[in-house]
Design a protein around this motif. Structure first.
Motif, short mmCIF file in Angstrom:
data_model
loop_
_atom_site.label_atom_id
_atom_site.label_comp_id
_atom_site.label_asym_id
_atom_site.label_seq_id
_atom_site.Cartn_x
_atom_site.Cartn_y
_atom_site.Cartn_z
N ILE A 1 50.32 15.69 49.39
CA ILE A 1 50.17 16.79 48.44
C ILE A 1 51.47 16.98 47.64
CG2 ILE A 1 49.66 19.26 48.21
CD1 ILE A 1 47.27 17.58 49.12
N GLY A 2 51.30 17.25 46.34
CA GLY A 2 52.45 17.55 45.46
C GLY A 2 53.41 16.38 45.38
N GLU A 3 54.71 16.70 45.62
CA GLU A 3 55.75 15.69 45.46
C GLU A 3 55.82 14.69 46.61
OE1 GLU A 3 56.18 18.74 46.28
OE2 GLU A 3 57.88 19.06 47.59
N GLN B 1 44.08 16.23 43.57
CA GLN B 1 44.79 16.55 44.83
C GLN B 1 43.91 17.43 45.72
OE1 GLN B 1 48.80 17.88 44.70
NE2 GLN B 1 49.40 16.34 43.20
N ALA B 2 43.18 18.35 45.09
CA ALA B 2 42.25 19.20 45.86
C ALA B 2 41.16 18.33 46.47
CB ALA B 2 41.64 20.27 44.96
N THR C 1 47.99 11.55 44.73
CA THR C 1 47.93 11.36 43.28
C THR C 1 48.75 12.45 42.62
OG1 THR C 1 46.48 11.28 41.36
CG2 THR C 1 45.79 12.70 43.14
N SER C 2 49.06 12.26 41.34
CA SER C 2 49.81 13.29 40.63
C SER C 2 48.89 14.23 39.85
CB SER C 2 50.81 12.64 39.67
OG SER C 2 50.13 11.82 38.74
N TYR D 1 42.64 16.45 49.38
CA TYR D 1 42.84 17.33 50.54
C TYR D 1 41.54 17.48 51.33
CZ TYR D 1 44.38 21.15 53.46
OH TYR D 1 44.70 21.91 54.54
N LEU E 1 46.33 17.17 39.41
CA LEU E 1 46.19 18.39 40.22
C LEU E 1 44.80 18.55 40.84
CD1 LEU E 1 48.45 20.30 40.78
CD2 LEU E 1 47.62 21.78 38.97
N PHE F 1 55.86 11.00 45.90
CA PHE F 1 57.07 10.36 45.36
C PHE F 1 58.15 10.16 46.43
CE2 PHE F 1 54.96 12.81 42.06
CZ PHE F 1 54.73 11.83 41.13
N PRO G 1 46.17 13.40 53.60
CA PRO G 1 46.51 13.59 52.18
C PRO G 1 48.02 13.70 51.93
CG PRO G 1 45.73 15.65 53.12
CD PRO G 1 45.70 14.64 54.23
#
Lengths: 260, 214
Positions: free
Chosen positions: A202-204, A190-191, A184-185, A194, A187, A207, A200
């Motif tokens: 993570i970050g970019e 994302q934790a 997901t975008s 994870y 933040l 995309f 997971p």
């Protein structure tokens, strides 16, 4: 035009230039060296598993729309959906897609129809759906649970815009002992991903799906363009730190202000 | 010979509108056109919601007929949706007849049914998050998972205000974690997301990504 507007145009022109440049210089290359991302490797493995044992993949595209900052995550999810449908065209049961946003739902249905047509899977029974299962975060999460608990679903791919409610979805996948690939975008989500997803993004990484699932040269070129801009940003940050440590930033400011 | 005009037309419209909206952010003379296009987009999104709800009803009505263990949930969903729709229409008619906003019944549904349910689900989310954090080491026993687990533990301990967990050094560690590594990591992730967002948008504008069929 304001300074911000000018900077924005420069950044976009830089990205377009780099993407065209990298796609041009790599047009004849058969292989492309990119760092391995376990989650995308897992997606390909799960597609193969679903082909082998006649099971189904569940792709949830989140609840982001296309008019806000969360739209890029939704578009990235649609790109991954397209690749998964193309790669799982020989499955007995095609993937099932679910969304929490009506616009993404229509785009998902259109992507599914387009991809199915492109790979000549025109049988209506074989065509997977792009269901809208809830329009609020928790109704979406609750609606996704029934699909995840379907015994025929062998893996869950959650790529799009999700909030903290994704913990419901990922935990449900874990209880079913089915692999969960999620990105997901947002933040804080994302934790959560994870901690709760087996694979997971993570970050970019969310995309970069097209580059890892074989969507074309432009996707791989965009990864290279991102790397170049990332190095430029790192250089600017480090240069700013050194300028600040040695007091050169104040010296330059004074020169610009004409007070020297 | 059958010529498919849908694909090039939809691609041209998507790219054209995308470029104008993007230009509206940087060039002041494009701002008005950007707002017009965005307003049109919002209207289309509202229509899409209607289409989505029809899709939702269709899917769940089909599930009612099927021999599925979840057909009971589908029945509840269809009944709740239709009941809310009818009540909303009654409220709208009353508003029209009275001549002033009168959405008492709709407000009652939101205040007494939807709000408590969503609040309860939020509370359950806290439990689910704790379970996820606790089970991370069972899923992936690697260095980063151990660091993740220890950091969660330290931040939680540093947040307690009940003795004997109110040791001063725990608060200092918590503050340092939140201010330095967590903030730095968050900025790094945001930069990555921003770069990914830009390239995704540019691919759509260049027509290499077409999330609207072929």
């Amino acid at each position: 035009m304001s300074a911000t507007g000018f900077t924005g145009i420069v950044v976009i022109v830089l990205f377009v230039g780099l993407m065209v440049f990298f796609s041009f210089i790599n047009k004849d290359r058969k292989t492309y060296n990119i760092r391995p991302i376990p989650a995308y490797k897992k997606i390909i493995e799960e597609i193969n598993v679903s082909v082998e044992d006649g099971s189904q993949l569940h792709i949830s595209l989140g609840r982001g729309g296309i008019t806000g900052p969360e739209s890029a995550a939704g578009l990235a999810g649609l790109g991954i959906l397209k690749q998964v449908i193309e790669k799982s065209s020989v499955c007995d049961h095609p993937p099932v897609a679910s969304t929490g946003n009506p616009v993404i739902s229509i785009l998902a249905q259109d992507t599914i129809k387009g991809s199915s047509k492109a790979i000549s899977v025109t049988d209506n029974i074989k065509n997977p759906s792009g269901e809208l299962i809830g329009v609020t975060p928790f109704s979406y999460a609750a609606g996704a649970l029934s699909t995840i608990r379907n015994d025929n679903v062998s893996a869950n791919i959650h790529t799009g815009y999700f909030g903290n409610e994704i913990t419901w979805i990922t935990t449900a996948g874990e209880r079913q002992s089915s692999p969960t690939i999620a990105g997901t975008s947002q933040l804080t989500a994302q934790a959560v991903i994870y901690a709760s997803a087996s694979d997971p993004l993570i970050g970019e990484e969310l995309f970069a799906g097209g580059a890892y699932l074989g969507a074309g040269k432009m996707h791989q070129a965009s990864i290279s363009a991102q790397d170049v801009v990332r190095w430029i940003i790192i250089f600017i940050i480090l240069a700013s730190v050194f300028l600040n440590i040695f007091g050169i930033d104040v010296f330059i400011e004074n020169i610009l202000a004409g007070s020297m | 010979m059958k010529i498919n005009l849908k694909s090039p037309v939809s691609t041209a419209v998507a790219i054209g509108v995308g470029i104008i909206v993007l230009a509206g952010y940087f060039i002041p003379s494009f701002i008005n056109i950007r707002f017009i296009l965005l307003r049109a987009g919002l209207v289309l999104a509202a229509v899409a919601l209607l289409v989505g709800i029809i899709n939702l009803i269709t899917v769940h009505v089909k599930k009612l007929g099927a021999d599925s263990e979840n057909s009971g949930y589908s029945l509840i969903l269809v009944i709740a949706l239709l009941a809310t729709l009818i009540i909303g229409i009654i409220d709208m008619v009353q508003t029209y007849l009275v001549g002033k906003p009168n959405f008492q019944m709709t407000s009652w549904i939101f205040t007494n049914i939807q709000l408590p349910i969503e609040t309860s689900l939020l509370a359950v989310t806290a439990v689910s998050l704790t379970y996820a954090a606790a089970s991370i080491l069972r899923k992936r026993m690697d260095l980063f998972s151990i660091i993740f687990f220890l950091v969660v533990l330290l931040v939680l301990l540093g947040s307690f205000s009940i003795p004997p967990a109110t040791l001063p050094f725990l608060h200092v560690i918590r503050e340092w974690i939140l201010r330095v590594p967590a903030l730095g990591g968050a900025r790094g992730l945001l930069l990555g997301i921003a770069l990914g967002t830009i390239t995704t948008g540019i691919r759509v504008l260049m027509g290499t990504d077409r999330p609207y069929g072929e």
